[in-house]
Design an enzyme around this catalytic site. Structure first.
Site, PDB file in Angstrom:
ATOM      1  N   ASP A  47     -13.378  11.961  -4.185  1.00 37.56           N
ATOM      2  CA  ASP A  47     -13.610  10.535  -3.892  1.00 37.56           C
ATOM      3  C   ASP A  47     -14.315   9.932  -5.100  1.00 37.56           C
ATOM      4  OD1 ASP A  47     -13.964   8.066  -2.793  1.00 37.56           O
ATOM      5  OD2 ASP A  47     -15.623   8.650  -1.473  1.00 37.56           O
ATOM      6  N   ASP A  85      -4.223  -1.344  -9.535  1.00 35.99           N
ATOM      7  CA  ASP A  85      -3.925  -2.117 -10.758  1.00 35.99           C
ATOM      8  C   ASP A  85      -3.467  -3.523 -10.357  1.00 35.99           C
ATOM      9  OD1 ASP A  85      -1.480  -1.229  -9.654  1.00 35.99           O
ATOM     10  OD2 ASP A  85      -0.450  -1.467 -11.561  1.00 35.99           O
ATOM     11  N   HIS A 126      -9.800   4.037  -6.574  1.00 32.17           N
ATOM     12  CA  HIS A 126      -9.441   3.652  -7.943  1.00 32.17           C
ATOM     13  C   HIS A 126      -8.829   2.252  -7.842  1.00 32.17           C
ATOM     14  CE1 HIS A 126      -8.014   4.482 -12.089  1.00 32.17           C
ATOM     15  NE2 HIS A 126      -6.912   3.853 -11.745  1.00 32.17           N
ATOM     16  N   GLU A 166      -6.329   6.421  -5.615  1.00 25.82           N
ATOM     17  CA  GLU A 166      -5.961   5.015  -5.701  1.00 25.82           C
ATOM     18  C   GLU A 166      -5.504   4.559  -4.315  1.00 25.82           C
ATOM     19  OE1 GLU A 166      -3.577   4.118  -9.110  1.00 25.82           O
ATOM     20  OE2 GLU A 166      -3.374   2.001  -8.605  1.00 25.82           O
TER      21      GLU A 166
HETATM   22  O1  9MR Z   1       3.163   5.992  -6.290  1.00 21.08           O
HETATM   23  C1  9MR Z   1       3.515   6.354  -7.599  1.00 21.08           C
HETATM   24  C2  9MR Z   1       3.652   7.861  -7.659  1.00 21.08           C
HETATM   25  O2  9MR Z   1       4.731   8.281  -6.856  1.00 21.08           O
HETATM   26  C3  9MR Z   1       3.825   8.310  -9.095  1.00 21.08           C
HETATM   27  O3  9MR Z   1       3.803   9.731  -9.142  1.00 21.08           O
HETATM   28  C4  9MR Z   1       2.707   7.726  -9.958  1.00 21.08           C
HETATM   29  C5  9MR Z   1       2.790   8.122 -11.412  1.00 21.08           C
HETATM   30  O4  9MR Z   1       3.904   7.601 -12.006  1.00 21.08           O
HETATM   31  O5  9MR Z   1       2.727   6.316  -9.859  1.00 21.08           O
HETATM   32  C6  9MR Z   1       2.467   5.848  -8.566  1.00 21.08           C
HETATM   33  O6  9MR Z   1       2.515   4.476  -8.559  1.00 21.08           O
HETATM   34  C7  9MR Z   1       1.511   3.764  -9.251  1.00 21.08           C
HETATM   35  C8  9MR Z   1       2.240   2.721 -10.090  1.00 21.08           C
HETATM   36  O7  9MR Z   1       2.971   3.362 -11.077  1.00 21.08           O
HETATM   37  C9  9MR Z   1       1.307   1.683 -10.669  1.00 21.08           C
HETATM   38  N1  9MR Z   1       0.463   1.101  -9.677  1.00 21.08           N
HETATM   39  C10 9MR Z   1      -0.305   2.100  -8.948  1.00 21.08           C
HETATM   40  C11 9MR Z   1       0.605   3.056  -8.237  1.00 21.08           C
HETATM   41  C12 9MR Z   1      -0.165   4.025  -7.347  1.00 21.08           C
HETATM   42  O8  9MR Z   1      -0.887   4.960  -8.054  1.00 21.08           O
END
Ligand code: 9MR
Ligand code: ZN
Length: 532
Positions: free
Chosen positions: A501, A145, A455, A510
């Site tokens: 994948d 993101d 992602h 991601e």
């Molecule tokens: O790394 C984060 C993970 O521990 C959480 O379970 C998840 C859901 O809340 O979010 C991950 O972090 C994301 C962040 O909120 C937004 N940018 C992408 C991050 C990686 O997926």
């Protein structure tokens, strides 16, 4: 199937592959198909987290650099042995951070076909008070993101700075980023890009805005086309403490390269600490209504404050920081290195940067730290694919845990000289690079079967087949599967294989800056072993 590290084995390190075939005929062939070695095979072992019956083929004795095939029951898999197999990988993982840069164009000169225009250069407004308008351009996009969040930034920079502090020889000044050739290693140049942004996220009174994002995650478009309003979210304790810690560490590291910049960082770090002193009431962050960007909420701030106290004590030697550090150490987990639990970063500071704050304190901390490493060695021995991960730990970003365990193991090796820690760490690196139940290498661009569909908005929207290189996947995640995984992966799939994948899954595929950064630490360590 044959599962092995697809990037390469260090000629002097243990070499293993996991096979799920019967292993009746298992040999190593040279590139021209001559049998040159017969690996030792362990007895078959049922590994419940993957559902596989596995055997481990050990060919550590093979030390001659070259390309080979492991041949088992009619299947063949290529592998490589060399003196410094992780040199290019370390560079690419650092360059992976460059590709995350925000607020500037990625020029073709440095990024080739992955170039794009400048993004997110406008000012941001405070989410709960639109009269506050601020320039907070710069830094790295967090992940797939385009949000920028202070806590993950602080943790990422810290992993990278520890990698540099402990293994400086693994880092060069020629990664083809705009600052390359300026006489400062590119890992520091890259960290500086983030640190400059982090300082913009600080309010005058020392508190840190939690994050800057659009109201909801952008669609899968290039960053320069993401022109939604940028919102700053309220000051939080966790962001302020993580910032204080990271900037104090950066002061220490940059001090030997520069004067004005490190001083500015120390001043900012102290200001953040002072804000925490003046504002003792902790209120965890939760997204305001209708907001859909990363939360990074955390119910506990003790570990962030411990980390800040350690780094500020290392930087200033002031007694008040030492007192906080001593008061908090027993309350927190001193081996955690993720965005939520950061006690391990404080421990690294105590063990490697602070010289003897108090004999007993260090001794106890060291014992606790090594006990954790012993625990990983034990778990690793009993696991099919050679990591300390247990079934419940196949969470969102499980790859980060694998790399964080490797960091603890490497530090244990540094503290004791014991090879068993180093060997266990190697096995975790092998997992990242293909010796895992999925058979993928979890770094884009590295390995015959590297994952290809992160992602990651730019990797999707740029119209280029290849993903941006040097990005680490979050990996198998059975604990928090998103709708895509729930639909595409059969529910009975074992945790270690709960992965696909696929571009549309954030929960399993991601990339994130703080998944790249522990991998940098690990590859830099193993690379540094091969440097004279
Ligand atoms: O790394 C984060 C993970 O521990 C959480 O379970 C998840 C859901 O809340 O979010 C991950 O972090 C994301 C962040 O909120 C937004 N940018 C992408 C991050 C990686 O997926
Ligand atoms: Zn941007």
């Amino acid at each position: 199937m044959i599962h092995l590290n697809q990037v390469g084995f260090d000629k002097d390190m243990p070499k293993k592959a996991i096979i799920t075939t019967k292993g009746e005929y298992c040999v190593i062939l040279s590139e021209d198909n001559e049998v040159i070695f017969q690996p030792q095979l362990t007895a078959p072992f049922f590994d419940s987290v993957s559902g596989d019956t596995v055997r481990c083929a050990d060919f550590s004795e093979l030390k001659k650099p070259g390309a080979y095939f492991l041949f088992a029951d009619g299947m063949k898999k290529k592998f490589y042995i060399s003196g410094r197999p992780y040199r290019a990988l370390t560079g690419a993982l650092v360059k992976g951070m460059y590709y995350q840069r925000c607020g500037c164009a990625l020029e073709e000169k440095y990024s080739g076909k992955f170039c794009h225009g400048a993004c997110h250069t406008g000012k941001a407004v405070l989410e709960n008070d639109k009269s506050v308008v601020k320039d907070v351009s710069g830094g790295w996009h967090d992940a797939g993101d385009y949000g920028r969040y202070v806590i993950p930034a602080a943790v990422t920079v810290s992993h990278m700075l520890y990698a540099y502090e402990l293994f400086p020889k693994a880092f060069t000044d020629n990664l083809d980023i705009p600052e390359s050739g300026n006489g400062t290693p590119d890992i520091l140049n890259e960290c500086r890009y983030e640190l400059e942004w982090m300082m913009k996220m600080q309010r005058e009174d020392g508190g840190l805005y939690h994050k800057v994002t659009t109201r909801i995650f952008a669609p899968f478009i290039m960053p320069e086309n993401d022109t939604g309003e940028l919102l700053l979210f309220r000051v939080t304790h966790t962001a302020t403490a993580a910032f204080a810690a990271s900037l104090a560490q950066a002061y220490r590291v940059f001090k030997t390269h520069d004067r004005a910049f490190p001083e500015k960082m120390l001043e900012a770090s102290v200001r953040a600490w002072n804000w925490l002193e003046k504002n003792p009431e902790f209120e965890p962050f939760v997204n305001p209504p209708n907001t859909r960007s990363g939360g990074y909420g955390d119910e506990n701030c003790d570990d962030e404050i411990f980390w800040a106290a350690c780094e500020l004590f290392a930087a200033t030697k002031e007694e008040k920081y030492r007192q906080s550090m001593l008061a908090l150490a027993d309350k927190i987990e001193i081996h955690k290195l993720g965005w939520r639990d950061v006690g391990g970063l404080g421990a690294l500071c105590c063990l490697f940067a602070i010289k003897n704050p108090d004999g007993d304190f260090t001794k106890k901390l060291r014992q606790r730290f090594l006990a954790e490493a012993d625990n990983y060695v034990e778990k690793q021995k009993n696991s099919g694919y050679g990591t300390a991960l247990v079934a419940e730990e196949y969470i969102w970003g499980s790859t980060m845990l694998v790399m964080n365990y490797a960091i603890v193991l490497i530090c244990a090796k540094l503290l004791t000289g014991k090879d068993e820690y180093q060997n266990a760490a190697q096995s975790h690196l092998d997992y990242l690079l293909g010796m895992n139940a999925t058979g993928y290498s979890f770094v884009t661009g590295f390995g015959e079967n590297a994952f290809r569909y992160p992602h990651h908005r730019p990797s999707y929207a740029d119209g280029i087949d290849d993903p941006v290189p040097g990005l680490v996947s979050g990996g198998p995640n059975k604990r928090f599967p998103d709708l895509v995984c729930q639909k595409l992966i059969p529910p009975e799939t074992p945790p270690a294989k709960f992965y696909i994948d696929h571009t549309w899954t954030a929960s399993a595929n991601e990339n994130a800056i703080y998944w790249n950064s522990p991998a940098i630490f690990v590859t830099a360590y193993f690379d540094s072993l091969g440097i004279e």
